[in-house]
Scaffold this active site. Structure first.
Site, mmCIF file in Angstrom:
data_model
loop_
_atom_site.group_PDB
_atom_site.id
_atom_site.type_symbol
_atom_site.label_atom_id
_atom_site.label_comp_id
_atom_site.label_asym_id
_atom_site.label_seq_id
_atom_site.Cartn_x
_atom_site.Cartn_y
_atom_site.Cartn_z
ATOM 1 N N TYR A 1 3.740 12.499 -8.276
ATOM 2 C CA TYR A 1 3.416 13.292 -7.099
ATOM 3 C C TYR A 1 1.988 13.217 -7.204
ATOM 4 O O TYR A 1 1.221 13.464 -8.159
ATOM 5 C CB TYR A 1 3.836 14.759 -7.910
ATOM 6 C CG TYR A 1 4.856 15.047 -8.577
ATOM 7 C CD1 TYR A 1 5.851 15.785 -7.886
ATOM 8 C CD2 TYR A 1 5.510 14.467 -9.695
ATOM 9 C CE1 TYR A 1 7.036 16.417 -8.513
ATOM 10 C CE2 TYR A 1 6.366 14.860 -10.410
ATOM 11 C CZ TYR A 1 7.561 15.672 -9.528
ATOM 12 O OH TYR A 1 8.687 15.940 -10.285
ATOM 13 N N LYS B 1 2.287 17.532 -0.862
ATOM 14 C CA LYS B 1 2.664 16.392 -1.908
ATOM 15 C C LYS B 1 2.957 15.105 -1.274
ATOM 16 O O LYS B 1 3.417 15.110 -0.284
ATOM 17 C CB LYS B 1 3.735 16.708 -2.683
ATOM 18 C CG LYS B 1 3.596 18.064 -3.688
ATOM 19 C CD LYS B 1 4.965 18.280 -4.426
ATOM 20 C CE LYS B 1 4.912 19.444 -5.021
ATOM 21 N NZ LYS B 1 6.007 20.187 -5.411
ATOM 22 N N GLN C 1 -4.757 16.099 -7.559
ATOM 23 C CA GLN C 1 -4.177 16.097 -8.911
ATOM 24 C C GLN C 1 -3.025 15.122 -8.556
ATOM 25 O O GLN C 1 -2.271 15.084 -7.834
ATOM 26 C CB GLN C 1 -3.718 17.598 -9.132
ATOM 27 C CG GLN C 1 -2.397 17.655 -10.380
ATOM 28 C CD GLN C 1 -2.532 18.918 -10.856
ATOM 29 O OE1 GLN C 1 -3.094 19.975 -10.315
ATOM 30 N NE2 GLN C 1 -1.497 19.105 -11.554
ATOM 31 N N HIS D 1 11.128 23.344 -6.123
ATOM 32 C CA HIS D 1 10.098 23.776 -6.763
ATOM 33 C C HIS D 1 9.256 23.866 -5.614
ATOM 34 O O HIS D 1 9.234 22.936 -4.737
ATOM 35 C CB HIS D 1 9.291 23.213 -8.055
ATOM 36 C CG HIS D 1 10.208 23.125 -9.058
ATOM 37 N ND1 HIS D 1 10.225 21.895 -9.734
ATOM 38 C CD2 HIS D 1 10.971 23.897 -9.742
ATOM 39 C CE1 HIS D 1 11.280 22.276 -10.872
ATOM 40 N NE2 HIS D 1 11.812 23.311 -10.839
ATOM 41 N N ASP E 1 15.158 26.279 -14.557
ATOM 42 C CA ASP E 1 15.594 26.071 -13.148
ATOM 43 C C ASP E 1 17.024 26.643 -13.039
ATOM 44 O O ASP E 1 17.491 26.603 -11.886
ATOM 45 C CB ASP E 1 15.618 24.533 -12.862
ATOM 46 C CG ASP E 1 14.185 23.937 -12.504
ATOM 47 O OD1 ASP E 1 13.246 24.563 -12.440
ATOM 48 O OD2 ASP E 1 14.282 22.477 -12.469
ATOM 49 N N GLU F 1 0.757 -1.276 0.021
ATOM 50 C CA GLU F 1 0.007 -0.075 -0.085
ATOM 51 C C GLU F 1 0.771 1.232 -0.074
ATOM 52 O O GLU F 1 1.744 1.420 0.695
ATOM 53 C CB GLU F 1 -0.895 -0.065 1.349
ATOM 54 C CG GLU F 1 -1.738 -1.241 1.202
ATOM 55 C CD GLU F 1 -2.366 -1.349 2.498
ATOM 56 O OE1 GLU F 1 -2.080 -0.852 3.749
ATOM 57 O OE2 GLU F 1 -3.636 -1.842 2.708
#
Length: 181
Positions: free
Chosen positions: A132, A72, A47, A62, A170, A28
């Site tokens: 993500y 996240k 998302q 970021h 970046d 899991e």
């Protein structure tokens, strides 16, 4: 599932219990209720993003600001990365500090990154598939970041600097000091 605290408050490593047999394996990635109970807050991922990167690709550092800030849950489906999280919460005891975690298709770990943290990774293998889960939608107007090789952060990415593949975008991110002015 084993939940491992890090020095960055709210940033945790999820280490799954892996069940192996003659068919393969099962685990899991996370359980919403277990994660919410541990963090004492509601998590609602809205998302999911996937990036695929060649060996030596560095993505980051970021984060999203303001109303579009994102928590996240990140993991690697294929390959291995050095994952880096930097605390950019001004009121945090660990403001400006970072952690590194090896995420791979061998250890199956995930990292929960709370809002207010910058995130990046470098691919240590070819064809890394990085996932993500985000609790807020991406908003290009609120995206921000920190230069990956900022001398004040002194992050050791574990990869030869001259061989890193970094996007033009970046390469022009501000330093940590410029960001906090």
């Amino acid at each position: 599932m084993n939940i491992i605290e890090t020095k960055l408050k709210g940033c945790i490593i999820l280490e799954p219990k892996i069940y192996k047999d003659n068919r393969g394996l099962f685990f899991e990635v996370f359980k919403k209720r277990e994660l919410e109970d541990y963090l004492q807050c509601e998590i609602d991922f809205v998302q999911e993003n996937t990036s695929i990167s060649k060996k030596g690709v560095l993505r980051g550092l970021h984060f999203q600001t303001g109303e579009a800030a994102q928590a996240k849950l990140v993991s690697v489906q294929k390959g291995e990365v050095v994952d880096v999280i930097v605390d950019v919460r001004p009121d945090s005891e660990t403001f400006g500090e970072h952690i590194k975690v090896i995420l791979s298709d061998k250890n199956h770990k995930s990292v929960f990154i709370p809002k207010g943290m910058a995130h990046g990774f470098v691919s240590m293998t070819d064809d890394v598939v990085f996932n993500y889960l985000c609790d807020n939608y991406y908003n290009p107007k609120t995206e921000s970041g920190i230069l990956y090789n900022d001398p004040d952060l002194a992050i050791d990415w574990g990869y030869p600097s001259a061989e890193l593949i970094v996007s033009d975008k970046d390469l022009v991110l501000p330093s940590f000091k410029e960001l906090i002015k």
